[in-house]
Structure formats: C-alpha cells, structure tokens
Design an enzyme around this catalytic site. Sequence first.
Site, short mmCIF file in Angstrom:
data_model
loop_
_atom_site.label_atom_id
_atom_site.label_comp_id
_atom_site.label_asym_id
_atom_site.label_seq_id
_atom_site.Cartn_x
_atom_site.Cartn_y
_atom_site.Cartn_z
N TYR A 134 -76.28 28.22 33.56
CA TYR A 134 -77.02 29.28 34.24
C TYR A 134 -77.12 29.05 35.75
CZ TYR A 134 -80.77 32.37 35.71
OH TYR A 134 -81.52 33.30 36.39
N GLU A 175 -72.62 33.94 41.47
CA GLU A 175 -73.07 35.28 41.87
C GLU A 175 -73.37 35.31 43.37
OE1 GLU A 175 -75.21 36.14 37.53
OE2 GLU A 175 -76.40 35.77 39.33
#
Length: 231
Positions: free
Chosen positions: A156, A163
């Site tokens: 994560y 991102e």
Amino acid sequence: MGPAALPSWLQPRYRKNAYLFIYYLIQFCGHSWIFTNMTVRFFSFGKDSMVDTFYAIGLVMQLCQSISLLELLHIYVGIESNHLLPRFLQLTERIIVLFLVITSQEEVQEKYVVCVLFIFWNLLDMVRYTYSMLSVIGISYTVLTWFSQTLWMPIYPLCVLAEAFTIYQSLPYFESFGTYSTKMPFDLSIYFPYVLKIYLMMLFVGMYFTYSHLYSERRDILRVFPNKKKM
C-alpha cells in the site's frame, strides 16, 4: 401451525451473501485477467510492453475501478462490514489518479510508472477479493487470512508512492495543455496543476490515516481468527 419457513435461498442473509460472492468473483476475474495479461505481455515483449500497458488493459481497469465504487454503497447500507471513510479514501486515490490524471494525458499513459502502479493495485485486489469471496461462503484458510492482512503493509505505501510519482510526472503536461484549468467570473480561475500539488500533500495524510486503520483491522482479525479455528 405457524407460517412455513422461507427456503434458504429466499432468506435475506443468503441473498446478501450470494450478491457479495458474485460481486467479489467479478472483481477477482477482472483483476486476475489484468494481471495475467500484463505478465504474459511482459514475458513476450519485455520492457516494450510496459509502454502500452494502458492501451492494452486500461479499459478493463477503468471498469473494475468504477464498479468498486459500489463498495461505498455496500458499507453505507450495511451489507459489507467495513469503515466508510478509509475505504472512501482508498477509492478516491485510485479514481483521481486513473481517470483525472492517467486517462486525460496520453503522454502519462506511456510512463513505466503506470505499469508499476497497475501491478501493485492488482496484487492487492486479487488477494483481497479472493479472501472476501471465500469469507462470505464461510471458507477460511489461515495462510490466506494472514496473507490478505499482511500483503498491504509493504504494497500500500508503494501504491501511494507510485500514485504520487504519476501525479508529479503529469504536472508538466497539465501546465502545457491547460487540461481542467478554467477561468471563472470576477477574475477567478482554477489552475489544475495547483490543485494536484495540494492533493499530493493530502495523499500522504490520507495514507497515514488509512494505514493506521488497516493496521488496527489486521490486529483485530488476526487476534480473533485463531479463536475461530479452536471452536
């Protein structure tokens, strides 16, 4: 004599579990197809396959991420037991990066980071949907439970970094093309690169909140799971 009991397949709990199983199955199939496609293309074409990753699997990825918005409705109406805000933050990250950043800029679609990001997303989702799909029909495996509650710990944060890097690489193109930037009445304007820079800071704040929630959830699940096995 009282009224006859409803058949099991007509009971609300059965219908809820059947719906969730089909939903998780569809998502699992979609993400498995993406991951398999990317793997086969990489072994067939090497690094060249990374450049056109979005062209090869972008539509299916958009479909899977769009359908995942149903999870917010699942939580809101109570058919899925989860916290709304952390899931909202996770979905928002993906929707913004996929639809507003990657889809709108063809130059960004050819970046290696898009391929890396899609790999991270699909690794997490294949394991998560497998675990969820089996859970709703009462099947649980110790290894799968541990893996589903542990894989996200390294992946994560890497997703969020990918991102953020995708957004960073997109900034020159938003500045050059003026995509989403607009002028408003009274000499006001929205300059989208500034919006993205603000969102970059919020992205890491949201990651801290989501990570803390997922860690607490992992601790609770792994604490309860051994007790279930003993029963």
